[in-house]
Design a protein around this motif. Structure first.
Motif, mmCIF file in Angstrom:
data_model
loop_
_atom_site.group_PDB
_atom_site.id
_atom_site.type_symbol
_atom_site.label_atom_id
_atom_site.label_comp_id
_atom_site.label_asym_id
_atom_site.label_seq_id
_atom_site.Cartn_x
_atom_site.Cartn_y
_atom_site.Cartn_z
ATOM 1 N N MET A 12 0.830 -1.200 0.000
ATOM 2 C CA MET A 12 0.000 0.000 0.000
ATOM 3 C C MET A 12 0.862 1.246 0.000
ATOM 4 O O MET A 12 0.575 2.248 -0.679
ATOM 5 C CB MET A 12 -0.916 0.007 1.236
ATOM 6 C CG MET A 12 -1.958 -1.093 1.203
ATOM 7 S SD MET A 12 -2.963 -1.103 2.683
ATOM 8 C CE MET A 12 -3.711 0.498 2.567
ATOM 9 N N GLU A 13 1.955 1.215 0.743
ATOM 10 C CA GLU A 13 2.852 2.368 0.766
ATOM 11 C C GLU A 13 3.430 2.624 -0.609
ATOM 12 O O GLU A 13 3.549 3.784 -1.074
ATOM 13 C CB GLU A 13 3.956 2.098 1.797
ATOM 14 C CG GLU A 13 4.968 3.225 1.923
ATOM 15 C CD GLU A 13 6.036 2.922 2.930
ATOM 16 O OE1 GLU A 13 6.952 3.734 3.106
ATOM 17 O OE2 GLU A 13 5.966 1.815 3.563
ATOM 18 N N GLU A 53 0.722 4.044 -2.923
ATOM 19 C CA GLU A 53 0.417 5.429 -2.635
ATOM 20 C C GLU A 53 1.515 6.345 -3.180
ATOM 21 O O GLU A 53 1.241 7.454 -3.612
ATOM 22 C CB GLU A 53 0.266 5.617 -1.115
ATOM 23 C CG GLU A 53 -0.995 4.989 -0.555
ATOM 24 C CD GLU A 53 -1.059 5.116 0.937
ATOM 25 O OE1 GLU A 53 -2.149 4.815 1.514
ATOM 26 O OE2 GLU A 53 -0.027 5.475 1.560
ATOM 27 N N GLN A 54 2.761 5.883 -3.158
ATOM 28 C CA GLN A 54 3.853 6.680 -3.692
ATOM 29 C C GLN A 54 3.859 6.653 -5.223
ATOM 30 O O GLN A 54 4.340 7.601 -5.860
ATOM 31 C CB GLN A 54 5.187 6.160 -3.156
ATOM 32 C CG GLN A 54 5.355 6.332 -1.658
ATOM 33 C CD GLN A 54 6.642 5.733 -1.148
ATOM 34 O OE1 GLN A 54 7.389 5.093 -1.913
ATOM 35 N NE2 GLN A 54 6.910 5.960 0.144
ATOM 36 N N GLU A 108 5.425 0.607 -9.027
ATOM 37 C CA GLU A 108 4.616 -0.313 -8.234
ATOM 38 C C GLU A 108 4.483 -1.676 -8.862
ATOM 39 O O GLU A 108 4.431 -2.703 -8.176
ATOM 40 C CB GLU A 108 3.229 0.278 -8.011
ATOM 41 C CG GLU A 108 2.468 0.535 -9.297
ATOM 42 C CD GLU A 108 1.114 1.178 -9.019
ATOM 43 O OE1 GLU A 108 1.036 1.951 -8.044
ATOM 44 O OE2 GLU A 108 0.172 0.856 -9.728
ATOM 45 N N VAL A 122 -6.984 1.474 -0.567
ATOM 46 C CA VAL A 122 -5.864 2.392 -0.742
ATOM 47 C C VAL A 122 -6.248 3.449 -1.809
ATOM 48 O O VAL A 122 -7.077 3.169 -2.689
ATOM 49 C CB VAL A 122 -4.598 1.621 -1.143
ATOM 50 C CG1 VAL A 122 -4.771 0.958 -2.500
ATOM 51 C CG2 VAL A 122 -3.379 2.564 -1.170
ATOM 52 N N GLN A 123 -5.639 4.563 -1.697
ATOM 53 C CA GLN A 123 -5.900 5.607 -2.702
ATOM 54 C C GLN A 123 -4.771 5.583 -3.734
ATOM 55 O O GLN A 123 -3.608 5.709 -3.379
ATOM 56 C CB GLN A 123 -5.972 7.003 -2.038
ATOM 57 C CG GLN A 123 -6.370 8.092 -2.997
ATOM 58 C CD GLN A 123 -6.564 9.433 -2.285
ATOM 59 O OE1 GLN A 123 -6.324 9.571 -1.097
ATOM 60 N NE2 GLN A 123 -6.997 10.457 -3.061
ATOM 61 N N LYS A 162 -2.585 6.554 -7.306
ATOM 62 C CA LYS A 162 -1.865 7.775 -7.656
ATOM 63 C C LYS A 162 -2.739 8.795 -8.361
ATOM 64 O O LYS A 162 -2.455 9.984 -8.346
ATOM 65 C CB LYS A 162 -0.669 7.432 -8.541
ATOM 66 C CG LYS A 162 -1.043 6.633 -9.772
ATOM 67 C CD LYS A 162 0.184 6.215 -10.514
ATOM 68 C CE LYS A 162 -0.156 5.384 -11.755
ATOM 69 N NZ LYS A 162 1.041 4.931 -12.503
ATOM 70 N N ARG A 199 -10.090 5.446 -5.329
ATOM 71 C CA ARG A 199 -10.073 4.496 -4.222
ATOM 72 C C ARG A 199 -10.037 3.076 -4.765
ATOM 73 O O ARG A 199 -10.887 2.666 -5.563
ATOM 74 C CB ARG A 199 -11.329 4.672 -3.355
ATOM 75 C CG ARG A 199 -11.465 6.040 -2.699
ATOM 76 C CD ARG A 199 -10.335 6.332 -1.719
ATOM 77 N NE ARG A 199 -10.314 5.385 -0.631
ATOM 78 C CZ ARG A 199 -9.413 5.383 0.336
ATOM 79 N NH1 ARG A 199 -8.407 6.289 0.284
ATOM 80 N NH2 ARG A 199 -9.471 4.519 1.325
#
Length: 563
Positions: free
Chosen positions: A72-73, A76-77, A81, A162-163, A165, A169
């Motif tokens: 998830m981190e 989000e970044q 990914e 998670v949101q 980029k 959602r």
């Protein structure tokens, strides 16, 4: 009624009863304590295994949570990914797939270990709506992964929103192969048949080693809805441990029969065997101990019974044993000697009294006999028969002199014959020669002793009951002869004889005025002085006559004087 219970029986019964009751009470207490201990041990063992499984599963889910947080981190970044997630899938063999879904539940991306996605029907069972209020790790129930072609592994899904980029959602699902946890759970056992399974907070089974039996309805699991803690039921003990990072809980099940009842039964069985051994040992020791007391007592009781049956000839042998038994034996021995002395004293006093009575009877003179004799002498004098009167007086004097015999009971047979002759001579005068008499005496018998006035009562009976009642002349024969070690007197007449009843009456009649000293007294005196083997017997037939036989031992005067 004599009791049949022996002292040893009472003692052994009491000891065994005490041991049995004490052992039974001790066994019941031991069973309760041992059962409580086994129950606590089973709870502790089940709890320790549950904690061990809890830690293992919790570590695993925490690791999955870390993986999910890193994914998830990274998402989000928004930097590389795809590469990151694909590398994660490639490194973790337990991760079947990582997928993302939009808000409508449509599959957007999928990372797998080279598996081919199905082109149609991509509505995976992995998609669930996570509970937003629950901050813990969202893990679904196990399900079949259905995204890939010809590949249907059994997985659980860790999901998290998670949101992306672009601000959208998304729901990220990480499908984890459940076989690793299942294999671990399968290998965990509590006892021989106990097991561990995973359930969620609502009681739904996450994994159960026997879930096929449960799903098919062949087995029912009762502990899935229990709260955290230990729950002891009649058949099983349930230990429930809840995970902190998700809504799973670890339930350990161990069976009471296996963990407690079987061990308690085994312990009780061993105790019963030991109890049987103890009872046998107690019985043997009790029997040996009781014999130490009861055997001498039985001997003493037997001696008392023998003494009761044969007091005169009983000889007591002292019985050894304890101090009490020895004291009792000595007391009984003293009592036996004392009683035998008293009985002998009483017997001697009775004999002395009987002798005195018989001597008193001997001293008596039949008044009719004396009156008639003196009357006959007076008549002879009046008729001038002076020689006959003189002869009667001399016979009467000899009769009295021998009767006295200086107070001796035993006199020579020669004197007894003279006494009988004097009596017969007088009686012949009185009865006016109604009978004749004769003596046939062996000279060897004359020195031996006999009771004085033995023949006179028999001759008197022969005259009175025999020849006096005859019309013809009567005859009396007196024979004295030896027979081995005895002397036999026979007084036989040819009188009217006697019936059996008359013979019996004479043998039991005491002295009277008509018959003088009784025949019975003659018999009694002989038995007193010489014993029961000697005495008098009568043989008589009506109209034939009577024969009286007297048997005495050979007793010499010198031998009698020494006594």
């Amino acid at each position: 009624m004599r009791s049949k219970i022996s002292l040893s029986g009472v003692f052994i019964t009491m000891v065994m009863a005490i041991v049995l009751i004490s052992s039974a009470a001790a066994t019941l207490i031991f069973v309760q304590v041992y059962r409580s201990g086994m129950e606590q041990s089973a709870v502790t063992s089940s709890d320790q295994i549950g904690v061990q499984v809890l830690n293992t599963v919790e570590n695993y889910t925490r690791e999955m949570q870390n993986v999910m947080e890193r994914i998830m981190e990274n998402m989000e970044q928004g930097t590389d990914e795809d590469i990151f997630i694909q590398n994660m899938v490639d490194m973790r063999s337990d991760i079947v797939a990582i997928t993302t879904y939009d808000a409508k539940g449509s599959l957007k991306d999928c990372w797998s270990n080279g598996r081919e996605l199905k082109k149609t029907n991509l509505n995976s069972q992995s998609y669930t709506v996570p509970d937003a209020a629950d901050s813990r790790l969202n893990i679904t129930k196990p399900h079949v992964e259905s995204l890939f072609v010809d590949y249907y592994p059994w997985v659980v899904t860790v999901c998290q929103e998670v949101q992306g980029k672009d601000g959208e959602r998304l729901q990220v699902n990480m499908d984890i192969r459940f076989s690793d946890i299942a294999n671990y759970i399968d290998n965990v056992g509590i006892g021989a048949h106990g097991y561990v399974y995973i359930a969620d907070s609502e009681g739904n089974l996450i994994y159960h080693p026997q879930q096929q039996l449960i799903y098919s309805g062949l087995k029912e699991e009762k502990g899935a809805e229990l709260k955290e803690g230990t729950h002891t039921e009649s058949e099983a003990i349930y230990t429930v441990r809840e995970l902190e990072n998700c809504d799973w809980k670890i339930v350990g099940v161990c069976y009471v029969d296996e963990m407690i009842t079987a061990k308690v039964s085994s312990a009780v069985s061993n105790l019963l065997k030991m109890l049987c051994g103890v009872l046998i040992a107690v019985f043997l020791l009790g029997w040996a101990f009781s014999e130490l007391f009861s055997a001498p007592i039985r001997k003493l009781v037997t001696a008392m019974r023998e003494f009761e049956k044969n007091t005169e000839n009983f000889v007591f042998s002292p019985i050894s044993g304890t101090t009490e038994i020895t004291t009792l034996s000595n007391s009984f021995g003293h009592m036996v000697v004392r009683l035998q002395k008293l009985m002998d004293q009483v017997r001697q006093e009775e004999v002395t009294l009987r002798k005195t009575e018989l001597n008193a009877l001997q001293a008596q003179i039949n008044p009719h006999f004396l009156y008639n004799t003196l009357d006959a002498i007076a008549w002879m004098c009046e008729e001038g028969k002076n020689e006959d009167a003189e002869e009667m007086v001399n016979s009467l004097a000899r009769l009295f002199r021998i009767s006295i015999s200086k107070g001796h009971e035993l006199i020579p047979i020669e004197k007894e014959v003279q006494h009988a002759m004097s009596y017969l001579k007088i009686e012949k005068y009185r009865y006016k020669n109604q009978f004749t008499y004769s003596f046939d005496v062996q000279e060897e018998c004359l020195p031996y002793l006999c009771n004085k006035i033995t023949l006179q009562p028999i001759i008197e009976n022969a005259i009175y009951h025999g020849v006096n009642q005859m019309l013809d002349e009567g005859e009396i024969q007196i024979r004295i002869y030896q027979n081995d070690e005895d002397i036999v007197f026979e007084i036989e007449d040819n009188g009217v004889g006697m019936s059996e009843e008359q013979c019996h009456e004479i043998m039991h009649r005491e002295a009277g005025d008509k018959t003088g000293i009784g025949i019975k007294n003659v018999n009694d005196r002989i038995k007193i002085y010489f014993g029961e083997n000697y005495g008098l017997s009568i043989k008589s037939e009506l109209d034939e006559g009577t024969c009286v036989t007297i048997r005495v031992p050979k007793v010499e005067e010198e031998e009698y004087a020494k006594k």
